[in-house]
Write a protein that holds these residues in place. Structure first.
Motif, PDB file in Angstrom:
ATOM      1  N   PHE A   1      24.320 -16.108  28.339  1.00 63.93           N
ATOM      2  CA  PHE A   1      23.389 -16.424  29.290  1.00 63.93           C
ATOM      3  C   PHE A   1      22.325 -17.319  28.953  1.00 63.93           C
ATOM      4  O   PHE A   1      21.903 -17.405  27.941  1.00 63.93           O
ATOM      5  N   VAL A   2      22.213 -18.381  29.886  1.00 62.69           N
ATOM      6  CA  VAL A   2      21.000 -19.439  29.833  1.00 62.69           C
ATOM      7  C   VAL A   2      20.001 -19.509  30.797  1.00 62.69           C
ATOM      8  O   VAL A   2      20.564 -19.269  31.973  1.00 62.69           O
ATOM      9  N   ASN A   3      19.051 -19.843  30.676  1.00 73.81           N
ATOM     10  CA  ASN A   3      18.017 -19.835  31.665  1.00 73.81           C
ATOM     11  C   ASN A   3      18.292 -21.063  32.675  1.00 73.81           C
ATOM     12  O   ASN A   3      18.750 -22.014  32.189  1.00 73.81           O
ATOM     13  N   ALA A   4      18.116 -20.704  33.873  1.00 76.22           N
ATOM     14  CA  ALA A   4      18.356 -22.145  34.696  1.00 76.22           C
ATOM     15  C   ALA A   4      17.082 -22.913  34.638  1.00 76.22           C
ATOM     16  O   ALA A   4      16.333 -22.946  34.019  1.00 76.22           O
ATOM     17  N   GLU A   5      17.867 -24.192  34.998  1.00 74.81           N
ATOM     18  CA  GLU A   5      17.008 -25.492  34.809  1.00 74.81           C
ATOM     19  C   GLU A   5      15.558 -25.275  35.712  1.00 74.81           C
ATOM     20  O   GLU A   5      15.612 -24.609  36.780  1.00 74.81           O
ATOM     21  N   ALA A   6      14.724 -25.854  35.336  1.00 74.40           N
ATOM     22  CA  ALA A   6      13.341 -25.701  35.885  1.00 74.40           C
ATOM     23  C   ALA A   6      13.292 -26.227  37.431  1.00 74.40           C
ATOM     24  O   ALA A   6      13.005 -25.482  38.159  1.00 74.40           O
ATOM     25  N   ASP A   7      14.197 -27.234  37.897  1.00 71.08           N
ATOM     26  CA  ASP A   7      14.123 -27.549  39.184  1.00 71.08           C
ATOM     27  C   ASP A   7      14.766 -26.485  39.965  1.00 71.08           C
ATOM     28  O   ASP A   7      14.409 -26.351  41.275  1.00 71.08           O
ATOM     29  N   LYS A   8      16.120 -25.924  39.292  1.00 75.31           N
ATOM     30  CA  LYS A   8      16.763 -25.149  40.288  1.00 75.31           C
ATOM     31  C   LYS A   8      15.548 -23.691  40.276  1.00 75.31           C
ATOM     32  O   LYS A   8      15.692 -23.038  41.426  1.00 75.31           O
ATOM     33  N   ILE A   9      14.814 -23.448  39.437  1.00 83.08           N
ATOM     34  CA  ILE A   9      13.865 -22.269  39.448  1.00 83.08           C
ATOM     35  C   ILE A   9      12.949 -22.575  40.467  1.00 83.08           C
ATOM     36  O   ILE A   9      12.384 -21.659  41.469  1.00 83.08           O
ATOM     37  N   ASP A  10      12.424 -23.811  40.498  1.00 81.81           N
ATOM     38  CA  ASP A  10      11.283 -24.161  41.585  1.00 81.81           C
ATOM     39  C   ASP A  10      12.027 -24.234  42.938  1.00 81.81           C
ATOM     40  O   ASP A  10      11.250 -23.793  43.978  1.00 81.81           O
ATOM     41  N   ALA A  11      13.092 -24.735  43.198  1.00 75.28           N
ATOM     42  CA  ALA A  11      13.859 -24.689  44.324  1.00 75.28           C
ATOM     43  C   ALA A  11      14.043 -23.352  44.880  1.00 75.28           C
ATOM     44  O   ALA A  11      14.158 -23.007  46.207  1.00 75.28           O
ATOM     45  N   PHE A  12      14.482 -22.320  44.041  1.00 75.07           N
ATOM     46  CA  PHE A  12      14.770 -20.983  44.391  1.00 75.07           C
ATOM     47  C   PHE A  12      13.451 -20.347  44.854  1.00 75.07           C
ATOM     48  O   PHE A  12      13.444 -19.685  45.914  1.00 75.07           O
ATOM     49  N   ALA A  13      12.481 -20.652  44.128  1.00 75.45           N
ATOM     50  CA  ALA A  13      11.223 -19.948  44.400  1.00 75.45           C
ATOM     51  C   ALA A  13      10.627 -20.747  45.837  1.00 75.45           C
ATOM     52  O   ALA A  13       9.903 -19.513  46.741  1.00 75.45           O
ATOM     53  N   GLU A  14      10.763 -21.848  45.916  1.00 77.66           N
ATOM     54  CA  GLU A  14      10.271 -22.417  47.261  1.00 77.66           C
ATOM     55  C   GLU A  14      10.963 -22.004  48.791  1.00 77.66           C
ATOM     56  O   GLU A  14      10.493 -21.976  49.498  1.00 77.66           O
ATOM     57  N   TYR A  15      12.239 -21.496  48.224  1.00 75.96           N
ATOM     58  CA  TYR A  15      12.990 -20.941  49.352  1.00 75.96           C
ATOM     59  C   TYR A  15      12.620 -19.724  49.667  1.00 75.96           C
ATOM     60  O   TYR A  15      12.329 -19.356  51.121  1.00 75.96           O
ATOM     61  N   LEU A  16      12.334 -18.833  48.747  1.00 76.48           N
ATOM     62  CA  LEU A  16      11.771 -17.563  49.082  1.00 76.48           C
ATOM     63  C   LEU A  16      10.504 -17.505  49.834  1.00 76.48           C
ATOM     64  O   LEU A  16      10.279 -17.023  50.674  1.00 76.48           O
ATOM     65  N   ARG A  17       9.620 -18.516  49.317  1.00 70.62           N
ATOM     66  CA  ARG A  17       8.453 -18.430  50.007  1.00 70.62           C
ATOM     67  C   ARG A  17       8.530 -19.177  51.203  1.00 70.62           C
ATOM     68  O   ARG A  17       7.557 -18.932  52.091  1.00 70.62           O
ATOM     69  N   SER A  18       9.358 -19.976  51.501  1.00 74.78           N
ATOM     70  CA  SER A  18       9.642 -20.465  53.090  1.00 74.78           C
ATOM     71  C   SER A  18      10.021 -19.155  53.836  1.00 74.78           C
ATOM     72  O   SER A  18       9.921 -19.469  55.393  1.00 74.78           O
ATOM     73  N   ARG A  19      10.624 -18.347  53.378  1.00 73.15           N
ATOM     74  CA  ARG A  19      10.849 -17.121  54.316  1.00 73.15           C
ATOM     75  C   ARG A  19       9.912 -16.068  54.164  1.00 73.15           C
ATOM     76  O   ARG A  19       9.972 -15.001  54.651  1.00 73.15           O
ATOM     77  N   GLY A  20       8.616 -16.581  53.813  1.00 73.88           N
ATOM     78  CA  GLY A  20       7.490 -15.710  53.920  1.00 73.88           C
ATOM     79  C   GLY A  20       7.255 -14.809  52.686  1.00 73.88           C
ATOM     80  O   GLY A  20       6.614 -13.750  52.748  1.00 73.88           O
ATOM     81  N   ILE A  21       8.057 -14.816  51.667  1.00 69.55           N
ATOM     82  CA  ILE A  21       7.999 -13.761  50.451  1.00 69.55           C
ATOM     83  C   ILE A  21       6.939 -14.317  49.529  1.00 69.55           C
ATOM     84  O   ILE A  21       7.243 -15.391  49.009  1.00 69.55           O
ATOM     85  N   VAL A  22       6.233 -13.500  49.137  1.00 67.05           N
ATOM     86  CA  VAL A  22       5.198 -13.730  48.151  1.00 67.05           C
ATOM     87  C   VAL A  22       6.110 -13.769  46.683  1.00 67.05           C
ATOM     88  O   VAL A  22       6.661 -12.889  46.408  1.00 67.05           O
ATOM     89  N   THR A  23       6.267 -15.068  45.994  1.00 65.10           N
ATOM     90  CA  THR A  23       6.876 -15.445  45.033  1.00 65.10           C
ATOM     91  C   THR A  23       6.222 -15.762  43.880  1.00 65.10           C
ATOM     92  O   THR A  23       5.346 -16.719  43.944  1.00 65.10           O
ATOM     93  N   ASN A  24       6.307 -15.019  42.549  1.00 66.55           N
ATOM     94  CA  ASN A  24       5.623 -15.578  41.337  1.00 66.55           C
ATOM     95  C   ASN A  24       6.530 -15.987  40.432  1.00 66.55           C
ATOM     96  O   ASN A  24       7.479 -15.442  40.260  1.00 66.55           O
ATOM     97  N   VAL A  25       6.306 -17.088  39.637  1.00 70.16           N
ATOM     98  CA  VAL A  25       7.155 -17.503  38.703  1.00 70.16           C
ATOM     99  C   VAL A  25       6.604 -17.177  37.137  1.00 70.16           C
ATOM    100  O   VAL A  25       5.478 -17.513  36.919  1.00 70.16           O
ATOM    101  N   ARG A  26       7.060 -16.332  36.778  1.00 74.13           N
ATOM    102  CA  ARG A  26       6.424 -15.595  35.209  1.00 74.13           C
ATOM    103  C   ARG A  26       6.916 -16.365  33.980  1.00 74.13           C
ATOM    104  O   ARG A  26       8.263 -16.449  33.899  1.00 74.13           O
TER     105      ARG A  26
END
Length: 364
Positions: A318-343
């Motif tokens: 396994f490999v960590n996702a690319e930074a832009d993918k992680i950011d887009a993933f987090a932003e989508y969750l936030r757009s749905r009203g979910i408190v999201t932290n990137v650790r």
């Protein structure tokens, strides 16, 4: 032959009767009963308990307010199976990973994670693990045994000491996110937290403790029945049964539907929000469709999401996702009203980060 069997049974009974007891396996009431049986005063149990738990002594002779006779009696009938630091490594980011030796020679690992706003102890609950999660180094080890409550407790004490000695800052948080699955060692996990939060223990607030599980539905319900006050985190990593089965075999017996039902029950009993931990793997669960599935799963109960950086291990591809993918993933969750932290990971250079604990010690 009959006589030989009788003698054997009598001998076995004598051994059982004279078995040296781990004194910290006893409750205060049980210790009081044992003392009275031995002709000692029952009130001494409270004094002994304070030495064992509040002061974390490792030798009965350190109990200086007890008579020598009583200390000798304790030594003849009990033992203190304390944990010792075998080796410690300090990361470039000041994380400290330690290997701990147990009374029977088994080794576990724990981590001190310093941050500006908190000082966290990450502790283990089992020697090895039986869940075989494909991305976790501990999952490739055999599970040798559960830890006793006092062995979990001792990790906290030793890591708290490291926090004071190295950074002059008291321990503020505890996470059961080290080696093993805490809910498969339920009784000892619960007793360790009872002692950690007790006034005659470490007196730490339950809200500063988080227990992380890979997802055992019936035990999540039991947490609800026990109306626990500590925090619960679920290592989710996929909100799709097919994908979760692939990386976490535990999901085959604990499907997302079963987990959702258990979490709703847990919340109905405790009113505690849950944290979902989610590693975003490259080309596996890093698309917006994956984020949508996660957001839909989040509807079941009040929750937040911690997106965790993946820490590669030699045994998995396994490999960590690319930074832009992680950011887009987090932003989508936030757009749905979910408190999201990137650790961001801590202690990667000494194999102390999430998923890397596997007793790989420093060599000179």
């Amino acid at each position: 032959m009959v006589l030989a069997n009788k003698i054997s049974c009598i001998f076995a009974a004598v051994i059982k009767t004279n078995k040296i007891i781990d004194i910290r396996s006893l409750s205060l009431e049980q210790l009081k009963e044992k003392l009275v049986e031995m002709g000692e005063k029952g009130f001494r149990a409270k004094q002994i308990y304070e030495w064992l738990w509040q002061k974390s002594i490792t030798d009965f002779d350190q109990m200086t307010n007890l008579s020598k006779e009583l200390r000798d009696t304790l030594k003849a009938n009990f033992q203190i199976n304390y944990v010792q630091v075998k080796q410690s490594q300090i990361s470039s980011d000041k994380t400290i990973k330690s290997s701990f030796v147990l009374y029977d020679g088994n080794i576990i690992e724990g981590v001190l994670i310093p941050a500006p706003e908190r000082m966290t102890a990450c502790v283990s609950s089992q020697v090895g693990c039986s869940l075989t999660c494909k991305f976790c180094a501990t999952g490739y080890m055999d599970r040798k045994r559960n830890l006793n409550a006092d062995e979990i407790y001792d990790q906290v004490v030793l890591i708290a000491k490291q926090a004071q000695e190295n950074y002059n800052i008291p321990l503020s948080n505890i996470v059961y996110m080290g080696m093993g699955e805490p809910l498969l060692n339920y009784a000892n996990m619960m007793k360790s937290i009872e002692r950690i939060t007790a006034e005659d223990g470490l007196n730490m607030a339950a809200k500063r403790i988080t227990v992380s599980t890979a997802g055992i539905a019936k035990m999540i319900k039991k947490l609800g029945d026990d109306q626990v006050r500590f925090n619960l985190a679920l290592s989710l990593h996929a909100a799709n049964d097919q994908k979760r089965n692939e990386i976490m075999p535990i999901n085959e017996q604990n499907s997302l539907k079963a987990l959702a039902e258990a979490l709703r029950y847990y919340y109905s009993k405790t009113k505690n929000a849950v944290t979902f931990e989610y590693i975003v793997f490259h080309n596996f669960n890093d698309e917006i469709q994956d984020a949508k599935e996660l957001a839909d799963f989040c509807k079941h109960i009040p929750c937040k999401v911690n997106i965790i950086e993946y820490n590669p291990i030699a045994l998995a591809d396994f490999v960590n996702a690319e930074a832009d993918k992680i950011d887009a993933f987090a932003e989508y969750l936030r757009s749905r009203g979910i408190v999201t932290n990137v650790r961001r990971s801590r202690g990667k250079d000494i194999d102390a980060a999430c998923g890397q604990l596997a007793i790989k010690e420093k060599t000179n």
